[in-house]
Enzyme design. Structure first.
Site, short mmCIF file in Angstrom:
data_model
loop_
_atom_site.label_atom_id
_atom_site.label_comp_id
_atom_site.label_asym_id
_atom_site.label_seq_id
_atom_site.Cartn_x
_atom_site.Cartn_y
_atom_site.Cartn_z
N ASN A 48 -5.79 2.38 -2.94
CA ASN A 48 -7.19 2.75 -3.16
C ASN A 48 -7.36 4.22 -3.49
OD1 ASN A 48 -8.30 0.23 -2.85
ND2 ASN A 48 -9.07 0.55 -0.77
N LYS A 58 -9.19 -2.54 -3.12
CA LYS A 58 -9.07 -3.36 -1.91
C LYS A 58 -10.29 -3.15 -1.01
CE LYS A 58 -5.33 -1.17 -0.98
NZ LYS A 58 -4.14 -0.62 -0.30
N ASP A 82 0.87 -1.16 0.00
CA ASP A 82 0.00 0.00 0.00
C ASP A 82 0.92 1.23 0.00
OD1 ASP A 82 -2.30 1.63 0.30
OD2 ASP A 82 -2.02 1.68 2.47
N ASP A 111 -0.15 5.11 0.96
CA ASP A 111 -0.39 6.05 2.06
C ASP A 111 -0.29 5.33 3.40
OD1 ASP A 111 -1.14 8.48 0.49
OD2 ASP A 111 -2.76 7.18 -0.19
N ASP A 143 -1.28 -0.79 6.00
CA ASP A 143 -1.44 -0.14 7.31
C ASP A 143 -2.87 -0.16 7.81
OD1 ASP A 143 -2.33 1.81 5.32
OD2 ASP A 143 -2.31 3.28 6.96
N HIS A 192 -9.99 8.98 5.79
CA HIS A 192 -8.53 9.00 5.76
C HIS A 192 -8.04 9.99 6.81
CE1 HIS A 192 -8.73 6.74 2.02
NE2 HIS A 192 -9.64 7.60 1.61
#
Length: 314
Positions: free
Chosen positions: A65, A221, A31, A33, A247, A190
């Site tokens: 994503n 995902k 991933d 971020d 994460d 987020h």
């Protein structure tokens, strides 16, 4: 190879344990971020880890994503932050995979109405998929605006300029049962600095699901489709030889579980080990899919393992 390690099972691993894992796995999925970077700042040591894996002949791909930018922009960002060996074909974003789904899987014939940023529209146009142009008068409402006649899909991604009119239009298009309803991802939010949060694509999709009475097909995902995209471009990929590093338990770890991959949680992003342990202790077996196989504080923990491998080879 999946499940072959005695130290597997939602616990922190270090040094020799990471070395064994690095030697055993051929394919690494990261991933971005919270794993590779925070905004415009690379995680300390992340560039060294990624560059070292690539130079050692490992396959490395990035599964994100984030649908707000086209893949070319990701390549530029990787280069800017010191990831000198990352190429375009290693990047799988939810916007890119959505374009592949529309073009190659459902073979959409008609326009797509997009709720999302310009980066999402650019990925669709790059794949030859026409998008409905937004040219409404500033005073237009759902009562008097024009509706395109040939909309065959509604695609929802992150949209920081979402309007009530966009939501209403999408609801109208989805009254046609032949119109596909897709979402780039279902991330609810987020993290931002200072304890603030940014609503994610999942929150926008949820609003449209309520308004339309329909459920969206999620492309990113934790859907398996992203791994199918990777498999189509990297022939012979074996899930047992893969490690998914992320994460977020509810997306990255679940994605790995859905695809039969070993999973690693890094604690530089959203989820923490206490949450994973709660899922592991849950009586609901479905919650066990959120539990990582391994945990590291940061992917920079790979660096001592590389040093051990070099010493062995000297």
């Amino acid at each position: 190879m999946a499940g072959a390690f005695a130290f597997k099972g939602c616990q922190k691993i270090r040094g020799a344990q990471i070395r064994v894992l690095l030697e055993a796995k051929d394919f690494f999925l990261f991933d971005c971020d919270g794993v590779i970077w925070h905004g415009e700042n690379a995680i300390t040591g992340a560039a060294k880890v990624v560059n070292a894996l690539i130079r050692r002949g490992k396959n490395v791909v990035f599964v994100t994503n984030n649908s707000t930018r086209p893949r070319e922009n990701y390549v530029n960002k990787f280069t800017r932050l010191g990831f000198t060996d990352v190429m375009l074909d290693q990047i799988f974003s939810s916007s890119y995979c959505s374009a592949l789904y529309l073009r190659d899987v459902v073979k959409v014939r008609g326009q797509v109405f997009v709720i999302g940023c310009e980066g999402l529209r650019l990925e669709l146009l790059e794949a030859g998929i026409p998008c409905v142009e937004e040219d409404d008068d500033p005073d237009a409402t759902i009562y008097n605006c024009a509706l395109a006649p040939d909309v065959k899909a509604v695609l929802v991604g992150h949209d920081d300029k979402l309007t009530f009119l966009k939501l209403a239009k999408a609801s109208c298009y989805l009254r046609d049962p032949e119109c596909l309803f897709l979402a780039t991802d279902n991330d609810p939010w987020h993290p931002l600095s200072g304890g603030r949060i940014l609503p994610g694509s999942g929150s926008l999709t949820a609003a449209l699901e309520v308004a339309s009475g329909r459920k969206a097909t999620v492309i990113g995902k934790p859907s398996r489709f992203m791994f199918e995209c990777i498999s189509s471009q990297f022939s012979g990929i074996d899930p047992a030889q893969c490690l998914m590093v992320g994460d977020r338990l509810e997306t990255d770890m679940l994605f790995g579980s859905n695809c039969g991959l070993d999973t690693m949680l890094t604690l530089t992003g959203v989820s923490q080990i206490e949450e994973a342990q709660e899922y592991r202790s849950s009586d609901l077996t479905t919650n066990h899919s959120y539990v990582p196989d391994y945990v590291v504080d940061t992917i920079a923990d790979f660096l001592p393992a590389f040093e051990e491998i070099e010493e062995q080879n000297d």
